[in-house]
Motif scaffolding. Structure first.
Motif, PDB file in Angstrom:
ATOM      1  N   ILE A   1     -12.274  10.994  78.316  1.00  0.00           N
ATOM      2  CA  ILE A   1     -11.982  10.825  79.737  1.00  0.00           C
ATOM      3  C   ILE A   1     -12.212   9.367  80.102  1.00  0.00           C
ATOM      4  O   ILE A   1     -13.363   8.925  80.209  1.00  0.00           O
ATOM      5  CB  ILE A   1     -12.868  11.742  80.602  1.00  0.00           C
ATOM      6  N   PRO A   2     -11.168   8.592  80.301  1.00  0.00           N
ATOM      7  CA  PRO A   2     -11.325   7.167  80.585  1.00  0.00           C
ATOM      8  C   PRO A   2     -12.192   6.913  81.819  1.00  0.00           C
ATOM      9  O   PRO A   2     -12.008   7.536  82.862  1.00  0.00           O
ATOM     10  CB  PRO A   2      -9.881   6.694  80.833  1.00  0.00           C
ATOM     11  N   GLY A   3     -13.149   5.990  81.674  1.00  0.00           N
ATOM     12  CA  GLY A   3     -13.996   5.613  82.802  1.00  0.00           C
ATOM     13  C   GLY A   3     -15.295   6.383  82.901  1.00  0.00           C
ATOM     14  O   GLY A   3     -16.227   5.941  83.584  1.00  0.00           O
ATOM     15  N   ALA A   4     -15.393   7.536  82.241  1.00  0.00           N
ATOM     16  CA  ALA A   4     -16.625   8.328  82.299  1.00  0.00           C
ATOM     17  C   ALA A   4     -17.729   7.605  81.529  1.00  0.00           C
ATOM     18  O   ALA A   4     -17.500   7.046  80.466  1.00  0.00           O
ATOM     19  CB  ALA A   4     -16.410   9.718  81.727  1.00  0.00           C
ATOM     20  N   MET A   5     -18.930   7.629  82.090  1.00  0.00           N
ATOM     21  CA  MET A   5     -20.050   6.944  81.449  1.00  0.00           C
ATOM     22  C   MET A   5     -21.300   7.813  81.550  1.00  0.00           C
ATOM     23  O   MET A   5     -21.659   8.289  82.623  1.00  0.00           O
ATOM     24  CB  MET A   5     -20.307   5.596  82.137  1.00  0.00           C
ATOM     25  N   VAL A   6     -21.950   8.033  80.429  1.00  0.00           N
ATOM     26  CA  VAL A   6     -23.186   8.808  80.377  1.00  0.00           C
ATOM     27  C   VAL A   6     -24.358   7.839  80.236  1.00  0.00           C
ATOM     28  O   VAL A   6     -24.370   6.995  79.338  1.00  0.00           O
ATOM     29  CB  VAL A   6     -23.172   9.798  79.200  1.00  0.00           C
TER      30      VAL A   6
END
Length: 357
Positions: free
Chosen positions: A229-234
């Protein structure tokens, strides 16, 4: 959106595999009134959800509610209607009357604190630093850092944040304050340098220590499952974790929400909450920023004191727990940082971090 027809199954979807089960019922696309189940390749999940949106179909109520909540954390959209604009202005004026600017009420706050000990509590993101696209670049300005140092030289001061202490300390770079990271689940006192120039950190409280292995495991799982998912950050915040969606296309929010929700099925001891463009995963223990505020006041010797004025400044939903505690104590002031009217337990308001400075 209304008329729920497409349901992403609440049964555990194995997103690490190739297919996801989806139920379709009561849809104009299908004559069968009974639920029909289909297996879709994971990479086609987004296309399914987008097609559903175009056909006035939506995901299941639980996910729909979650997406609505995610939208609520977004900046308000501009409205073209002059009537709506006038209505918004009236609402904001009414809200400002209820929660006046702390700058305008400064004399009143000072008068209430005369002869008493002020204790300062500060959120970080959206309070000391502006909300930015990349959470790793939420740097504090030099001017704000000097303000924090000056406040800490006069009053006991704590930064209470959802971030890890290590991350926020690297941003703030002030040793003379208390840090309460992970929404208050990791509390450290001011640090002092020894004769060798090394800092001695004083850990005060870590009520969620037993959850560390679980949090680290979930971080690794979510990093793997959200990388498509582009842009998702954990972000690993030590005793909790954040899934940032500020840079995720809104059309992909349902897919991201389903990923997070599916992972948590296996971890009932973790709960999902939400902040500004971020999904927060925390242990289910009864601990929050309000509990951290009470703990710090007790540690400072002001648990039952009438001669203390706690001041808490924050912008996020999680700060409401601290605002609520101040109201219940009947002392101190909560100050909400927000440009738009919000339901709050705060007493006063500020527009943005520049007014905190």
């Amino acid at each position: 959106m209304t008329n729920q027809n497409v349901i992403v199954s609440d049964r555990k979807p194995i997103l690490g595999l190739k297919t996801i089960t989806v139920s379709v019922s009561n849809s104009p696309l299908f004559s069968n009134s009974f639920p029909t189940y289909f297996n879709f390749p994971r990479r086609k999940l987004l296309k399914l959800l987008e097609a559903a949106d175009k056909n006035n179909l939506v995901v299941a109520p639980k996910i729909t509610s979650m997406i609505d909540s995610m939208r609520d954390s977004s900046p308000t959209r501009l409205r073209s209607s002059s009537y709506d604009s006038d209505s918004d202005n009236d609402d904001k004026t009414s809200w400002i009357v209820r929660f006046p600017s702390a700058l305008n009420m400064f004399d009143e706050i000072v008068n209430a604190a005369k002869g008493k000990q002020i204790v300062m509590f500060l959120d970080y993101d959206g309070t000391l630093s502006p909300i930015v696209e990349d959470p790793d670049k939420a740097f504090i300005t030099h001017e704000m850092r000097e303000v924090v140092k000056d406040v800490a030289s006069n009053f006991p001061t704590a930064i209470v944040t959802g971030r890890s202490i290590e991350k926020v300390r690297s941003f703030v770079q002030v040793n003379e304050i208390y840090y309460a990271g992970s929404h208050g689940m990791d509390i450290e006192g001011p640090t002092n340098e020894n004769s060798n120039g090394q800092s001695n950190e004083r850990v005060l409280f870590q009520p969620a220590r037993e959850f560390l292995p679980m949090i680290e495991k979930v971080v690794n799982i979510l990093e793997e499952k959200t990388k498509w998912i582009p842009g998702a950050m954990v972000e690993n915040n030590k005793f909790c974790l954040s899934v940032h969606f500020r840079r995720v296309d809104e059309k992909r929010w349902p897919a991201l929400a389903e990923v997070v929700k599916s992972v948590l099925i296996d971890y009932p001891k973790l709960k999902l909450t939400q902040g500004r463009k971020v999904l927060e995963i925390r242990p289910t223990i009864k601990w929050d920023k309000g509990q951290a505020l009470n703990f710090l006041l007790k540690s400072l010797g002001y648990e039952n004191s009438d001669d203390v004025v706690p001041v808490y400044i924050g912008d996020d939903r999680t700060d409401e727990d601290a605002f609520k505690v101040l109201r219940e104590r009947g002392q101190g002031f909560g100050i909400l940082v927000s440009k738009v009217p919000k339901d709050t337990n705060a007493s006063y308001s500020l527009q943005d971090p520049s007014q905190v400075n």
